[in-house]
Design a protein around this motif. Structure first.
Motif, PDB file in Angstrom:
ATOM      1  N   GLN A 153       0.882  -1.093   0.048  1.00 12.29           N
ATOM      2  CA  GLN A 153      -0.180   0.137   0.002  1.00 12.29           C
ATOM      3  C   GLN A 153       0.858   1.121   0.001  1.00 12.29           C
ATOM      4  O   GLN A 153       0.490   2.270  -0.531  1.00 12.29           O
ATOM      5  CB  GLN A 153      -0.976   0.029   1.368  1.00 12.29           C
ATOM      6  N   THR A 154       2.020   1.364   0.666  1.00 11.44           N
ATOM      7  CA  THR A 154       3.026   2.094   0.576  1.00 11.44           C
ATOM      8  C   THR A 154       3.476   2.472  -0.729  1.00 11.44           C
ATOM      9  O   THR A 154       3.641   3.751  -1.203  1.00 11.44           O
ATOM     10  CB  THR A 154       4.109   2.237   1.760  1.00 11.44           C
ATOM     11  N   VAL A 155       3.786   1.573  -1.375  1.00 14.88           N
ATOM     12  CA  VAL A 155       4.449   1.890  -2.814  1.00 14.88           C
ATOM     13  C   VAL A 155       3.354   2.396  -3.582  1.00 14.88           C
ATOM     14  O   VAL A 155       3.422   3.369  -4.418  1.00 14.88           O
ATOM     15  CB  VAL A 155       4.595   0.219  -3.469  1.00 14.88           C
ATOM     16  N   VAL A 156       2.016   1.882  -3.629  1.00 23.39           N
ATOM     17  CA  VAL A 156       1.031   2.417  -4.241  1.00 23.39           C
ATOM     18  C   VAL A 156       0.670   3.719  -4.129  1.00 23.39           C
ATOM     19  O   VAL A 156       0.429   4.771  -4.664  1.00 23.39           O
ATOM     20  CB  VAL A 156      -0.330   1.441  -4.461  1.00 23.39           C
ATOM     21  N   TYR A 157       0.635   4.181  -2.615  1.00 28.40           N
ATOM     22  CA  TYR A 157       0.521   5.538  -2.218  1.00 28.40           C
ATOM     23  C   TYR A 157       1.626   6.362  -2.769  1.00 28.40           C
ATOM     24  O   TYR A 157       1.369   7.598  -3.372  1.00 28.40           O
ATOM     25  CB  TYR A 157       0.533   5.478  -0.692  1.00 28.40           C
ATOM     26  N   ILE A 158       2.775   6.075  -2.619  1.00 24.68           N
ATOM     27  CA  ILE A 158       3.768   6.998  -3.211  1.00 24.68           C
ATOM     28  C   ILE A 158       3.804   7.135  -4.569  1.00 24.68           C
ATOM     29  O   ILE A 158       4.039   8.141  -5.242  1.00 24.68           O
ATOM     30  CB  ILE A 158       5.327   6.236  -2.849  1.00 24.68           C
ATOM     31  N   TRP A 159       3.473   5.861  -5.577  1.00 23.46           N
ATOM     32  CA  TRP A 159       3.305   5.983  -6.737  1.00 23.46           C
ATOM     33  C   TRP A 159       2.111   7.302  -7.061  1.00 23.46           C
ATOM     34  O   TRP A 159       2.317   7.901  -8.075  1.00 23.46           O
ATOM     35  CB  TRP A 159       2.981   4.911  -7.457  1.00 23.46           C
ATOM     36  N   LEU A 160       0.946   6.989  -6.360  1.00 26.65           N
ATOM     37  CA  LEU A 160      -0.055   7.956  -6.695  1.00 26.65           C
ATOM     38  C   LEU A 160       0.577   9.592  -6.359  1.00 26.65           C
ATOM     39  O   LEU A 160      -0.054  10.422  -7.147  1.00 26.65           O
ATOM     40  CB  LEU A 160      -1.263   7.665  -5.793  1.00 26.65           C
ATOM     41  N   ILE A 161       1.025   9.524  -5.481  1.00 21.31           N
ATOM     42  CA  ILE A 161       1.457  10.973  -4.959  1.00 21.31           C
ATOM     43  C   ILE A 161       2.482  11.461  -5.962  1.00 21.31           C
ATOM     44  O   ILE A 161       2.420  12.683  -6.591  1.00 21.31           O
ATOM     45  CB  ILE A 161       2.333  11.039  -3.443  1.00 21.31           C
ATOM     46  N   ASN A 162       3.312  10.481  -6.505  1.00 18.02           N
ATOM     47  CA  ASN A 162       4.279  11.095  -7.552  1.00 18.02           C
ATOM     48  C   ASN A 162       3.715  11.194  -8.918  1.00 18.02           C
ATOM     49  O   ASN A 162       4.066  12.250  -9.385  1.00 18.02           O
ATOM     50  CB  ASN A 162       5.506   9.974  -7.724  1.00 18.02           C
ATOM     51  N   ARG A 163       2.812  10.434  -9.278  1.00 19.58           N
ATOM     52  CA  ARG A 163       1.845  10.690 -10.447  1.00 19.58           C
ATOM     53  C   ARG A 163       1.241  11.941 -10.321  1.00 19.58           C
ATOM     54  O   ARG A 163       1.096  12.996 -11.347  1.00 19.58           O
ATOM     55  CB  ARG A 163       0.993   9.478 -10.679  1.00 19.58           C
ATOM     56  N   ARG A 164       0.450  12.293  -9.045  1.00 16.88           N
ATOM     57  CA  ARG A 164      -0.122  13.682  -9.028  1.00 16.88           C
ATOM     58  C   ARG A 164       0.762  14.848  -9.112  1.00 16.88           C
ATOM     59  O   ARG A 164       0.352  15.783  -9.935  1.00 16.88           O
ATOM     60  CB  ARG A 164      -0.781  13.478  -7.683  1.00 16.88           C
ATOM     61  N   LYS A 165       1.798  14.802  -8.635  1.00 17.71           N
ATOM     62  CA  LYS A 165       2.876  15.810  -8.741  1.00 17.71           C
ATOM     63  C   LYS A 165       3.479  16.011 -10.110  1.00 17.71           C
ATOM     64  O   LYS A 165       3.389  17.222 -10.614  1.00 17.71           O
ATOM     65  CB  LYS A 165       3.963  15.587  -7.831  1.00 17.71           C
ATOM     66  N   LYS A 166       3.533  15.003 -10.665  1.00 18.26           N
ATOM     67  CA  LYS A 166       3.924  15.109 -12.320  1.00 18.26           C
ATOM     68  C   LYS A 166       2.801  15.737 -13.079  1.00 18.26           C
ATOM     69  O   LYS A 166       3.168  16.584 -13.840  1.00 18.26           O
ATOM     70  CB  LYS A 166       4.082  13.815 -12.856  1.00 18.26           C
ATOM     71  N   GLU A 167       1.489  15.358 -12.844  1.00 16.27           N
ATOM     72  CA  GLU A 167       0.411  15.945 -13.573  1.00 16.27           C
ATOM     73  C   GLU A 167       0.325  17.486 -13.342  1.00 16.27           C
ATOM     74  O   GLU A 167       0.021  18.165 -14.298  1.00 16.27           O
ATOM     75  CB  GLU A 167      -0.945  15.083 -13.049  1.00 16.27           C
ATOM     76  N   VAL A 168       0.435  17.870 -11.949  1.00 17.58           N
ATOM     77  CA  VAL A 168       0.286  19.246 -11.640  1.00 17.58           C
ATOM     78  C   VAL A 168       1.545  19.897 -12.150  1.00 17.58           C
ATOM     79  O   VAL A 168       1.300  21.173 -12.626  1.00 17.58           O
ATOM     80  CB  VAL A 168       0.569  19.327 -10.100  1.00 17.58           C
ATOM     81  N   ALA A 169       2.679  19.379 -12.318  1.00 18.70           N
ATOM     82  CA  ALA A 169       3.876  20.089 -12.941  1.00 18.70           C
ATOM     83  C   ALA A 169       3.699  20.236 -14.440  1.00 18.70           C
ATOM     84  O   ALA A 169       4.117  21.085 -14.988  1.00 18.70           O
ATOM     85  CB  ALA A 169       5.123  19.216 -12.430  1.00 18.70           C
ATOM     86  N   GLU A 170       3.137  19.342 -15.083  1.00 18.83           N
ATOM     87  CA  GLU A 170       2.861  19.450 -16.590  1.00 18.83           C
ATOM     88  C   GLU A 170       1.613  20.201 -16.987  1.00 18.83           C
ATOM     89  O   GLU A 170       1.616  20.546 -18.181  1.00 18.83           O
ATOM     90  CB  GLU A 170       2.676  17.959 -17.229  1.00 18.83           C
TER      91      GLU A 170
END
Length: 179
Positions: A153-170
């Motif tokens: 779950q921590t792996v998925v949580y971090i993946w989702l957070i990083n994905r969200r950050k990438k979307e915001v940055a783009e």
């Protein structure tokens, strides 16, 4: 009247979502697999759950080391002494000595002796050494599965957070004027 003591801590929502979703996964998943009451898996999930991968890995490692050492000590005590209170006391003593003598043993070493109590108390309900060892090993399996779900779950949580950050940055900034 101010209620300053009711301020949620950082990551409170992440903990809540991960613990509730993990408990649902474990409860229904393990029950479907034939584990009637997967409480120990849920407890392990709670102990290991962290939003930070470094902490989650450290908790997972500690839980795994303590569970395995507690299991080995408990099973030896069961074979030598049987499912008795004396066996529990001897196994508790051995688990504490192992934790205190080994260098780099995880700081939350008390999980080893706690595992002894969990496993031997499960064995007290058994009928014969084979069933008692089976019950003890089932508890260990639950602990490992619960800890693994928390780490995943921590792996998925971090993946989702990083994905969200990438979307915001783009996302290009929008201008405040309209035509």
């Amino acid at each position: 009247m101010e209620l300053n003591f009711i301020n949620p801590r950082k990551n409170a929502l992440a903990y809540l979502v991960k613990i509730l979703s993990g408990c649902l996964i474990l409860w229904y998943g393990l029950r479907a697999a034939g584990v009637a009451e997967p409480y120990w898996a849920m407890i392990s999930l709670i102990i290991v759950t962290e939003p930070d991968m470094t902490m989650a890995k450290a908790n997972f490692r500690a839980r795994l080391i303590n569970t395995i050492s507690g299991c080995i000590v408990s099973c030896l005590a069961l074979v030598i002494f049987g499912p008795t209170f004396l066996a529990m006391l001897v196994a508790l003593t051995a688990a504490v000595i192992v934790a205190m003598l080994l260098q780099n043993y995880p700081s939350n070493w008390r999980l080893g002796p706690a595992t002894v109590v969990i496993l031997l108390s499960a064995a007290f309900t058994g009928h014969g050494l084979g069933e008692e060892l089976h019950l003890a090993l089932m508890r260990v399996g639950e602990v490992i599965i619960g800890s693994t779900v928390a780490l995943l779950q921590t792996v998925v949580y971090i993946w989702l957070i990083n994905r969200r950050k990438k979307e915001v940055a783009e996302t290009p900034p929008t201008s405040g004027t309209s035509a």
